[in-house]
Design an enzyme around this catalytic site. Structure first.
Site, PDB file in Angstrom:
ATOM      1  N   HIS A  54       7.088 -13.407  10.322  1.00  9.30           N
ATOM      2  CA  HIS A  54       6.068 -12.831   9.691  1.00  9.30           C
ATOM      3  C   HIS A  54       4.928 -13.170  10.228  1.00  9.30           C
ATOM      4  O   HIS A  54       4.143 -14.017   9.893  1.00  9.30           O
ATOM      5  CB  HIS A  54       6.075 -12.871   8.323  1.00  9.30           C
ATOM      6  CG  HIS A  54       7.102 -12.138   7.582  1.00  9.30           C
ATOM      7  ND1 HIS A  54       7.177 -10.978   7.148  1.00  9.30           N
ATOM      8  CD2 HIS A  54       8.324 -12.641   7.221  1.00  9.30           C
ATOM      9  CE1 HIS A  54       8.288 -10.556   6.622  1.00  9.30           C
ATOM     10  NE2 HIS A  54       9.031 -11.540   6.632  1.00  9.30           N
ATOM     11  N   ASP A 106     -15.475  -0.361  -7.113  1.00  5.95           N
ATOM     12  CA  ASP A 106     -15.100   0.752  -6.504  1.00  5.95           C
ATOM     13  C   ASP A 106     -16.009   2.177  -6.872  1.00  5.95           C
ATOM     14  O   ASP A 106     -16.409   2.920  -6.035  1.00  5.95           O
ATOM     15  CB  ASP A 106     -13.748   1.166  -6.967  1.00  5.95           C
ATOM     16  CG  ASP A 106     -12.803  -0.011  -6.614  1.00  5.95           C
ATOM     17  OD1 ASP A 106     -13.258  -1.002  -5.838  1.00  5.95           O
ATOM     18  OD2 ASP A 106     -11.607  -0.123  -7.112  1.00  5.95           O
ATOM     19  N   GLU A 124       2.073 -11.911   9.952  1.00  5.91           N
ATOM     20  CA  GLU A 124       0.827 -11.439   9.365  1.00  5.91           C
ATOM     21  C   GLU A 124       0.426 -12.518   8.079  1.00  5.91           C
ATOM     22  O   GLU A 124      -0.531 -12.374   7.757  1.00  5.91           O
ATOM     23  CB  GLU A 124       1.099 -10.179   8.532  1.00  5.91           C
ATOM     24  CG  GLU A 124       2.194 -10.243   7.450  1.00  5.91           C
ATOM     25  CD  GLU A 124       3.711  -9.875   8.101  1.00  5.91           C
ATOM     26  OE1 GLU A 124       3.704 -10.233   9.212  1.00  5.91           O
ATOM     27  OE2 GLU A 124       4.527  -9.509   7.269  1.00  5.91           O
ATOM     28  N   CYS A 150      10.665  -8.692  11.233  1.00  2.14           N
ATOM     29  CA  CYS A 150      11.771  -9.073  10.206  1.00  2.14           C
ATOM     30  C   CYS A 150      12.814  -7.710  10.276  1.00  2.14           C
ATOM     31  O   CYS A 150      13.338  -7.741  11.111  1.00  2.14           O
ATOM     32  CB  CYS A 150      11.004  -9.447   8.960  1.00  2.14           C
ATOM     33  SG  CYS A 150      12.334 -10.403   7.852  1.00  2.14           S
ATOM     34  N   TYR A 151      13.004  -7.283   8.884  1.00  6.88           N
ATOM     35  CA  TYR A 151      13.883  -6.228   8.944  1.00  6.88           C
ATOM     36  C   TYR A 151      13.617  -4.878   9.982  1.00  6.88           C
ATOM     37  O   TYR A 151      14.477  -4.365  10.550  1.00  6.88           O
ATOM     38  CB  TYR A 151      13.714  -5.454   7.508  1.00  6.88           C
ATOM     39  CG  TYR A 151      14.332  -4.272   7.481  1.00  6.88           C
ATOM     40  CD1 TYR A 151      15.800  -4.257   7.118  1.00  6.88           C
ATOM     41  CD2 TYR A 151      14.053  -3.001   7.685  1.00  6.88           C
ATOM     42  CE1 TYR A 151      16.561  -3.246   6.825  1.00  6.88           C
ATOM     43  CE2 TYR A 151      14.865  -1.830   7.530  1.00  6.88           C
ATOM     44  CZ  TYR A 151      16.196  -2.037   7.222  1.00  6.88           C
ATOM     45  OH  TYR A 151      17.030  -0.772   7.216  1.00  6.88           O
ATOM     46  N   GLY A 179      11.372  -5.744   5.069  1.00  8.22           N
ATOM     47  CA  GLY A 179      12.111  -5.028   4.103  1.00  8.22           C
ATOM     48  C   GLY A 179      13.281  -5.615   3.623  1.00  8.22           C
ATOM     49  O   GLY A 179      13.851  -6.673   4.185  1.00  8.22           O
ATOM     50  N   LYS A 185     -10.321  -3.739  -0.810  1.00  5.89           N
ATOM     51  CA  LYS A 185     -11.437  -4.038  -1.442  1.00  5.89           C
ATOM     52  C   LYS A 185     -12.611  -4.809  -1.007  1.00  5.89           C
ATOM     53  O   LYS A 185     -13.692  -4.481  -1.282  1.00  5.89           O
ATOM     54  CB  LYS A 185     -10.749  -5.120  -2.686  1.00  5.89           C
ATOM     55  CG  LYS A 185     -11.761  -5.339  -3.873  1.00  5.89           C
ATOM     56  CD  LYS A 185     -11.591  -4.351  -4.770  1.00  5.89           C
ATOM     57  CE  LYS A 185     -12.283  -4.559  -6.037  1.00  5.89           C
ATOM     58  NZ  LYS A 185     -12.163  -3.536  -7.021  1.00  5.89           N
TER      59      LYS A 185
END
Ligand code: XMP
Length: 509
Positions: free
Chosen positions: A167, A225, A169, A80-81, A53, A365
């Protein structure tokens, strides 16, 4: 079902964290940091991840959480945050650096760390922070460090608490996925058995239980979708499903027929196609301003759609193909704003549905596409490139008439055919023809011509925020040009758009 909570503190990569966990076949959901502790306790998560964040933990207005969350006995990974927050909650020391540490950074891992099991002693990770953990809380092992970060990662295995300043990710972190896998499997004890097939089975059961003997109406656009939502609802309740497909005549050549064929014959349902090109064109007569065209097409679309729904409705539910990214507005952290499609489409007040059904609301998606493939939707429909809501209305520059739509449809069909034959399709994010409304002089046989120009637009991009013009080989471009000029009446010249976004946009209007 085993699941991981991603507690959102406003970072930009929060959806990506959930996505990475799901890549490990464990279901992950994102909730805002304002979610009450009791809700989290009762949901039975196998692990919790605090996201990054943009804030500083010591500022009062920053997003905080009760330290009791660290006492639930559920493993927590702070990123992180989230790492700083964990350290702060447990009386570690956070400092503000004079410069931001940003980019690829080498870290050294502590060989006795459980979180870094299988990660080499030296590896690269992605840092993006100004504050840093200067001193880990009591009883924490420092699991990794870097030149500027005395605590690049820390852990207290007894309390099941872990934190990383970087990070894991993002793909720039070399062993990020190993690290997440260690957390999910070794530390949280997940099995990793979340499969699309389970999702389909479970959702079908839930849809049957909710819908019961009633009916359900879905607006089908032919996009991925809503098509997958239709296929799933058809599997669950068959003929109790009514799909309303508004064909405004601004789709690509034969696209309306393709959608109809895909659904009418292959999936049991009540399929209603509303063909209304003339009506749309009459509203667009004489209109040339792009935003005005968009507005007219949008307003007209919902008018036709709701009129039809009103005719057909005799009680029951309304369904829509909302997907996960539609619901989560990332980068805010604050009560993750829900953006339902029904807000966007302005639900009429005189139709009182028994409820709104969104069977894909938890999927990303590519997961939606995987479900579509498993349900047997045609490949072309599942992998359809993005197509703007106003359709060819914004690719026929200037006034939209039946004749000009027809010219563009024909040129676009040639383009699609050649790109598909060349095998170049998978390299492109989006490609289409544009009718700019420019006439140029040409010569055909002995005669001079003065006819329309067709522009080809083809881009590569990951996210459509920025895009590059595609370097399609000259021979393919040459074939496209020859065929369009030979096969499409009223066209005598083809040009290729070589503009990047920014400054250009993908569409011309
Ligand atoms: P631009 O032209 O903004 O396009 O670079 C980025 C992506 O958005 C699509 N696009 C639209 N989609 N309604 C839509 O549903 C619109 O009015 C619209 N305008 C652009 C475009 O096709 C591309 O994928």
């Amino acid at each position: 079902m085993e699941k991981i909570l991603v507690l959102d503190f406003g970072g930009q990569y929060n959806q990506l964290i959930a996505r990475r966990v799901r890549d490990l076949k464990v279901y992950a959901e994102i909730l805002p940091y304002t979610t009450p502790l009791d809700t989290i306790r009762e949901a039975g998560y196998k692990g919790i991840i605090f996201t990054g964040g943009p804030n500083s933990v010591y500022e009062e207005a920053s997003p905080h959480y009760t330290p009791d969350i660290l006492k639930l006995g559920i493993p927590v990974l702070g990123i992180c945050y989230g790492a700083q927050l964990m350290a702060w909650m447990l009386k570690g020391e956070i400092r503000h650096a004079s410069t931001r540490e940003y980019g690829r950074t080498e870290i050294t891992a502590n060989p006795s760390s459980l979180l870094f099991k299988g990660v080499p002693e030296k590896s690269l990770c992605w840092m993006s922070h100004t504050d840093y953990i200067a001193k880990a809380p009591k009883n924490f092992l420092i699991s990794a460090w870097s030149e500027h970060c005395p605590v690049a990662a820390m852990e207290n295995p007894k309390k099941r608490l872990y934190a990383v300043q970087f990070h894991p990710e993002v793909s720039h972190t070399e062993f990020g996925q190993t690290l997440l896998a260690n957390f999910i499997f070794q530390i949280c004890g997940c099995k990793g058995d979340w499969e699309m097939e389970d999702f389909i089975e479970r959702t079908v059961k839930e849809l049957r239980a909710t819908i019961g003997d009633k009916g359900v109406i879905l607006g089908l656009s032919g996009g991925v979708d809503s098509s997958v939502a239709a296929a799933l609802l058809s599997r669950a309740v068959g003929e109790k499903l009514t799909c309303v497909f508004v064909d405004q005549g601004l789709m690509r050549k034969d696209e309306g027929d393709m959608v109809e064929a895909a659904f009418k014959d292959l999936f049991p349902m009540h399929f209603v196609r509303v063909e209304c090109q003339e009506e749309f064109l009459s509203h667009l007569k004489g209109v040339t301003d792009p935003e005005e065209k968009r507005k007219i097409i949008g307003v007209q679309f919902y008018q036709v759609f709701w009129d039809k729904v009103r005719d057909l409705y005799s009680g029951g539910f309304f369904a829509q193909g909302t997907i996960y990214p539609d619901r989560i507005e990332s980068g805010k952290g604050d009560a993750a704003k829900i953006k339902t499609h029904h807000n966007q489409v302005g639900m009429p007040e005189d139709i009182h549905f028994d409820g709104i059904i969104e069977p894909l609301k938890d999927l990303f998606k590519d997961e939606v596409r995987a479900v579509g493939e498993r349900l047997g939707l045609p490949h072309d429909l599942v992998w359809r490139q993005p197509f703007p809501g106003p359709g060819l209305g914004v690719r026929v520059i200037g006034e939209v008439t039946a004749e000009r739509v027809h010219i563009l449809q024909e040129a676009d069909a040639v383009l699609r055919d050649e790109i598909s034959k060349s095998g170049y399709e998978e390299k492109l994010a989006q490609f289409f023809a544009v009718l700019p409304g420019v006439r140029t002089v040409g010569v055909m046989g002995d005669a001079r011509t003065y006819s329309e120009l067709i522009a080809i637009r083809a881009v590569t991009t990951d996210d459509f925020m920025t895009a590059d013009w595609a370097k399609i080989p000259y021979d393919i471009l040459g074939r496209i040009s020859n065929r369009i000029i030979n096969e499409v009446d009223g066209v005598n010249r083809v040009v290729y758009d070589i503009t990047q976004k920014p400054p250009g946009t993908v569409e011309w209007e």
